[in-house]
Write an enzyme that holds these catalytic residues in place. Structure first.
Site, PDB file in Angstrom:
ATOM      1  N   GLU A 225      51.182  40.082  41.590  1.00  0.00           N
ATOM      2  CA  GLU A 225      50.743  41.480  41.544  1.00  0.00           C
ATOM      3  C   GLU A 225      51.846  42.543  41.531  1.00  0.00           C
ATOM      4  O   GLU A 225      51.944  43.361  42.449  1.00  0.00           O
ATOM      5  CB  GLU A 225      49.770  41.753  42.708  1.00  0.00           C
ATOM      6  CG  GLU A 225      48.499  40.947  42.580  1.00  0.00           C
ATOM      7  CD  GLU A 225      47.407  41.356  43.569  1.00  0.00           C
ATOM      8  OE1 GLU A 225      47.650  42.204  44.449  1.00  0.00           O
ATOM      9  OE2 GLU A 225      46.291  40.814  43.432  1.00  0.00           O
ATOM     10  N   GLU A 337      43.479  35.142  40.741  1.00  0.00           N
ATOM     11  CA  GLU A 337      42.809  35.649  41.951  1.00  0.00           C
ATOM     12  C   GLU A 337      41.526  36.325  41.528  1.00  0.00           C
ATOM     13  O   GLU A 337      41.532  37.212  40.662  1.00  0.00           O
ATOM     14  CB  GLU A 337      43.669  36.678  42.704  1.00  0.00           C
ATOM     15  CG  GLU A 337      44.755  36.089  43.567  1.00  0.00           C
ATOM     16  CD  GLU A 337      45.392  37.121  44.506  1.00  0.00           C
ATOM     17  OE1 GLU A 337      44.743  38.141  44.812  1.00  0.00           O
ATOM     18  OE2 GLU A 337      46.541  36.893  44.909  1.00  0.00           O
TER      19      GLU A 337
END
Ligand code: NAG
Length: 406
Positions: A225, A337
């Site tokens: 991320e 995710e």
């Protein structure tokens, strides 16, 4: 994944109509709703718990399934495809990581510090044997691996602990993603853009790739991320440096995951320039073989994965447009995710999302739920996928048994 704990009240009401809408659920063992679909869509089996209204043109006969996908045929004879990989994150070695890349090493939760949750390696064995999973993502803090020395060598004791997790994963026969969970940062500084140098990150990847060069089932997840990155082209250069380092260390053919800006969101992967920039990243031989785009997306109100209720299946806003872009350039992405609370709304929306990925398995290589691992029962963690065991009986969470398991 960023950790925060906020609860919302119920957000969504679905009106009744005679036929289920496009992409809606239309079957499954416990399904009591509509079972026929609006015109142009057909109720398509996904798993024993879930069938979905898919476009007629999207349903693929078993004879035309590509070699990238495996096939499954329901008892009713309806053909479906599945993504090649499905699995779950195994958190714990990332605990203490803040979104600015600072790490509190005392928060890392691994045996023997945790005692109330089943060991990671036993959880993975259960997921493979009982839930047909074949991929695990193993988040870890950069600082932990080098014991807080930026650019330093792997700390032998810390690496041995993490390697125990990797070996437990490899022992199940699944793919095992090494995920450096640092948001493109170390202690507030962005890699290659004012913070650590590219060389300090590639030094880490060179060492890890050398350790696992002979393991075909290890996947290299360059970075978790990235967000608020000033220059996406500089970030792509950092990712290219990592790919080059991994390949030069002898890991010549394994999958490498390429993450974009904006928390590597599947919804903005095209619009924020991530796809265009990362598309230029190449192997040593100038190919893009096994260079797979890394995307994340949650089904809650702000894509944070911190709410118990879900409000979107992300299809129209993320996965359908991204599929078109991927197909146009002949590339694939992996959703590493996704998830939501163990609630009815999340069963609806997460199952719809995963069924969509399964029906577009030519461009979506797999998905990995967030998260099992070291979450302690007393925390009541909103996105927990941690199973429980009593005697020889394993019990999965609602979302695991409804959507993620195969
Ligand atoms: C990073 O975030 C943490 C948690 O919010 C905070 O305590 C810390 O001061 C921040 N560090 C830097 C360098 O920005």
């Amino acid at each position: 994944m960023k950790y925060s704990f906020i609860l919302l009240n119920g957000l969504l009401f679905l009106g009744a109509s005679a036929q289920q809408a496009a992409w809606g659920q239309c079957g499954g063992e416990t399904w009591a709703g509509l079972t026929t679909c609006v015109s142009g869509y057909v109720c398509t089996y996904s798993n024993p718990y879930y069938s979905q209204c898919l476009p007629l043109s999207n349903t693929i006969s078993s004879s035309s399934i590509s070699t990238m996908t495996s096939s499954a045929v329901s008892s009713s004879g309806t053909s479906t495809t599945q993504t090649k990989y499905a699995g779950v994150n195994m958190a714990g070695f990332d605990f203490g990581m803040a979104t600015n890349g600072t790490e509190d090493l005392t928060q890392i939760l691994i045996p023997p510090k945790y005692v109330f949750t089943i060991l990671h390696n036993d959880q993975m064995t259960h997921f493979v044997n009982d839930d047909k999973m074949n991929i695990f993502r193993l988040p870890v803090a950069w600082q932990y691996l080098v014991n807080n020395v930026l650019g330093g060598t792997l700390n032998s004791g810390n690496f041995a602990n993490y390697d125990n997790l990797v070996q437990g994963c490899l022992g199940t026969g699944a793919l095992c993603i090494i995920d450096i969970h640092n948001y493109a940062r170390w202690n507030g500084g962005i890699v290659g853009q004012g913070g650590p140098t590219n060389a300090q990150l590639t030094n880490l990847w060179s060492q890890l790739a050398a350790k696992y060069a002979g393991e075909s089932h290890v996947v290299f997840g360059v970075m978790n991320e990235p967000h608020d990155i000033p220059s996406i082209s500089l970030w792509a250069a950092t990712v290219q440096a990592c790919v080059t380092a991994i390949r030069q260390a002898g890991a010549t053919s394994q999958i490498i995951l390429l993450p974009g800006n904006d928390w590597t969101s599947a919804a903005s992967f095209v619009s924020d320039g991530s796809l265009a920039a990362l598309q230029t990243v190449r192997n040593l031989d100038d190919t893009t073989t096994n260079l797979i785009f890394d995307v994340h997306k949650y089904c809650d109100v702000d894509n944070s994965g911190s709410h118990a209720e879900c409000v979107t299946n992300n299809i129209d806003t993320a996965f359908a447009p991204l599929a078109i872009s991927l197909r146009a350039i002949g590339r694939q992405a992996m959703l590493t995710e996704t998830g939501g609370g163990n609630t009815a709304s999340c069963v609806t929306f997460v199952c719809e999302e995963l069924a969509y990925l399964n029906s577009n398995a030519d461009v979506y290589l797999g998905y990995v739920g967030w998260s099992a691992g070291a979450f302690q029962p007393s925390w009541d963690y909103v996105d927990s996928l941690v199973p429980t065991e009593s005697g020889n009986t394993w019990t999965d969470t609602l979302l695991m048994s409804s959507c993620f398991k195969r």
